[in-house]
Design a protein around this motif. Structure first.
Motif, PDB file in Angstrom:
ATOM      1  N   TYR A 145      -6.623 142.028 -61.684  1.00  0.00           N
ATOM      2  CA  TYR A 145      -5.739 141.716 -60.849  1.00  0.00           C
ATOM      3  C   TYR A 145      -5.651 140.190 -60.662  1.00  0.00           C
ATOM      4  O   TYR A 145      -4.394 139.896 -60.410  1.00  0.00           O
ATOM      5  N   TRP A 146      -6.463 139.624 -60.733  1.00  0.00           N
ATOM      6  CA  TRP A 146      -6.426 138.033 -60.421  1.00  0.00           C
ATOM      7  C   TRP A 146      -7.137 137.188 -61.483  1.00  0.00           C
ATOM      8  O   TRP A 146      -8.289 137.699 -62.229  1.00  0.00           O
ATOM      9  N   PRO A 147      -6.643 136.113 -61.879  1.00  0.00           N
ATOM     10  CA  PRO A 147      -7.309 135.279 -62.968  1.00  0.00           C
ATOM     11  C   PRO A 147      -8.913 135.115 -62.383  1.00  0.00           C
ATOM     12  O   PRO A 147      -9.060 134.770 -61.309  1.00  0.00           O
ATOM     13  N   VAL A 148      -9.530 135.014 -63.218  1.00  0.00           N
ATOM     14  CA  VAL A 148     -11.142 134.962 -63.315  1.00  0.00           C
ATOM     15  C   VAL A 148     -11.438 133.342 -62.692  1.00  0.00           C
ATOM     16  O   VAL A 148     -12.362 133.208 -61.771  1.00  0.00           O
ATOM     17  N   SER A 149     -10.773 132.341 -63.139  1.00  0.00           N
ATOM     18  CA  SER A 149     -10.792 131.223 -62.793  1.00  0.00           C
ATOM     19  C   SER A 149     -10.627 130.899 -60.979  1.00  0.00           C
ATOM     20  O   SER A 149     -11.452 130.394 -60.588  1.00  0.00           O
ATOM     21  N   VAL A 150      -9.604 131.635 -60.729  1.00  0.00           N
ATOM     22  CA  VAL A 150      -9.446 131.863 -59.293  1.00  0.00           C
ATOM     23  C   VAL A 150     -10.414 132.197 -58.636  1.00  0.00           C
ATOM     24  O   VAL A 150     -10.902 132.069 -57.432  1.00  0.00           O
ATOM     25  N   LEU A 151     -10.808 133.773 -59.024  1.00  0.00           N
ATOM     26  CA  LEU A 151     -11.908 134.299 -58.245  1.00  0.00           C
ATOM     27  C   LEU A 151     -13.151 133.557 -58.071  1.00  0.00           C
ATOM     28  O   LEU A 151     -13.637 133.395 -57.139  1.00  0.00           O
ATOM     29  N   CYS A 152     -13.720 132.952 -59.261  1.00  0.00           N
ATOM     30  CA  CYS A 152     -14.648 132.162 -59.298  1.00  0.00           C
ATOM     31  C   CYS A 152     -14.893 130.848 -58.398  1.00  0.00           C
ATOM     32  O   CYS A 152     -15.557 130.559 -57.548  1.00  0.00           O
ATOM     33  N   GLU A 153     -13.305 130.318 -58.285  1.00  0.00           N
ATOM     34  CA  GLU A 153     -13.291 129.267 -57.528  1.00  0.00           C
ATOM     35  C   GLU A 153     -13.383 129.564 -55.859  1.00  0.00           C
ATOM     36  O   GLU A 153     -14.017 128.886 -55.148  1.00  0.00           O
ATOM     37  N   LEU A 154     -12.907 130.667 -55.527  1.00  0.00           N
ATOM     38  CA  LEU A 154     -12.644 131.054 -54.040  1.00  0.00           C
ATOM     39  C   LEU A 154     -14.196 131.732 -53.589  1.00  0.00           C
ATOM     40  O   LEU A 154     -14.539 131.503 -52.387  1.00  0.00           O
ATOM     41  N   LEU A 155     -14.937 131.964 -54.630  1.00  0.00           N
ATOM     42  CA  LEU A 155     -16.182 132.627 -54.392  1.00  0.00           C
ATOM     43  C   LEU A 155     -17.386 131.721 -54.717  1.00  0.00           C
ATOM     44  O   LEU A 155     -18.592 131.907 -54.505  1.00  0.00           O
TER      45      LEU A 155
END
Length: 394
Positions: free
Chosen positions: A110-120
């Motif tokens: 659903y969302w880019p891995v880079s965005v998920l990693c940054e927010l988490l």
């Protein structure tokens, strides 16, 4: 009819929505697969929109004001994406890195891995290394603890926005490689108060008090055609917003229960359902003879809709007066949509409601497990059928 004329018939609404999905952060491959269009076609639309040259059938080019509005909407979509990620991961932010990696793996479609990693607040390289190690080690055969299984269940529950009860939750866990008994899933969900949202009744939107010709019921509640593009059904529903009603019309292929066409307008005129039919036809290009089933509403009996069906070589079928069971699959779709995304929601604008509906339709077609299809998504069901046909022919 030439292929050039066919290409020109994609509505501007459809093209702009496809471009908007790309700008919101989804990859072109995902959007093209979800909407059933070629990746190169989508690339051309994105390029044309950027240059202010995007047009639809009989539509004018996009103005600079529309381009700026699209840019602002894309920015709002990006912020919404980050907000949704944080909302879904609220209970995971304080967990260990392993739980965070598991959340990223479940939501990477659903969302880019880079965005998920940054927010988490985790490293993308660490995530990929962990994934590579788990793949090389093979399936994990140890029994999951209740806490670990509950983390999986909560993540999926948030991902599908509370739409799955325990039977679908169990099937979803199995498809993701989590081997667990259905009774254990049921008990654990009940113990922690995790349940599917309940359905509510809605008023009818059909106006059959008119003098237009009405077609016979060719379907006769036979909701299981043998192949794609044999029987399509359609219906209209509504969404309340602060700006007024938003009306949604869909076209469903009964074989896979896939939504193959849709249109949203602030009115219920005949072009609402005709635009949905046009989208479905140009996406699927079916042979002549498709049964197009609907209720007896004035929109479906209109000359505009009937002329479109005749041009596409379709056979018209209509439910009996006041009998919603004659179009039960479409009614079921409305129930699922409203339970999953619309109950208790207050939309400030029609645009906000459209975004939510399109997001759910994409999820429904590509991901949502459908009980009638043996707990696979509509797109997966159809893909498996075509693969089986090719295997038999080989």
């Amino acid at each position: 009819m030439t292929s050039k004329t066919k290409r020109a018939q994609y509505t501007l609404e459809f093209k702009l929505e496809a471009v908007r999905l790309v700008k919101s952060g989804q990859s072109m491959a995902v959007v093209s697969a979800t909407l059933g269009i070629r990746a190169q076609t989508l690339h051309n639309w994105v390029k044309a929109e950027r240059e202010g040259k995007l047009t639809g059938a009989g539509m004018k080019p996009v103005t600079p004001e529309q381009m700026e509005l699209a840019r602002l909407r894309a920015e709002v979509a990006r912020l919404k994406m980050e907000r949704d990620i944080l909302k879904k991961s609220r209970g995971i932010l304080c967990e260990g890195v392993g739980v965070k990696y598991a959340f990223i793996e479940r939501n990477r479609r659903y969302w880019p891995v880079s965005v998920l990693c940054e927010l988490l607040d985790v490293s993308p390289s660490g995530y990929h290394q962990r994934k590579q190690r788990s793949t090389s080690d093979g399936p994990h055969r140890r029994r999951l603890s209740d806490d670990a299984l509950l983390a999986h269940i909560k993540a999926i529950h948030a991902e599908v926005k509370g739409e799955y009860g325990w039977p679908r939750m169990w099937k979803e866990l199995l498809t993701r490689g989590v081997r667990v008994g259905k009774e254990r899933v049921r008990k654990l969900m009940a113990q922690h108060g995790i349940r599917a949202r309940h359905k509510r009744k809605y008023i009818a939107t059909t106006n059959s008090n008119h003098d237009l010709p009405v077609a016979a019921n060719l379907l006769e509640r036979n909701f299981s055609p043998a192949a794609p593009n044999q029987v399509w059904t359609s219906d209209i529903t509504y969404v309340a917003t602060a700006e007024g009603w938003l009306y949604l019309a869909v076209i469903i292929d009964l074989f896979s229960r896939q939504v193959v066409g849709w249109s949203m307008q602030p009115h219920m005129k005949a072009d609402l359902v005709t635009d949905a039919l046009r989208m479905a036809w140009f996406r699927r290009r079916p042979a002549a003879g498709v049964i197009m089933h609907s209720d007896r509403g004035s929109q479906y009996c209109s000359h505009l809709f009937q002329d479109a069906m005749k041009a596409y070589g379709m056979r018209c079928s209509m439910s009996r007066r006041g009998d919603c069971w004659d179009n039960a699959p479409t009614e079921s779709l409305w129930g699922s949509l409203k339970v999953a995304r619309l109950h208790g929601r207050q939309f400030a604008t029609r645009r906000a409601a459209m975004d939510e509906v399109i997001d759910w339709l994409s999820f429904y077609n590509a991901t949502r497990l459908h009980s009638t299809l043996g707990y696979v998504s509509p797109m997966t069901f159809e893909k498996n059928w075509f693969a089986a046909q090719q295997h038999r022919a080989a």
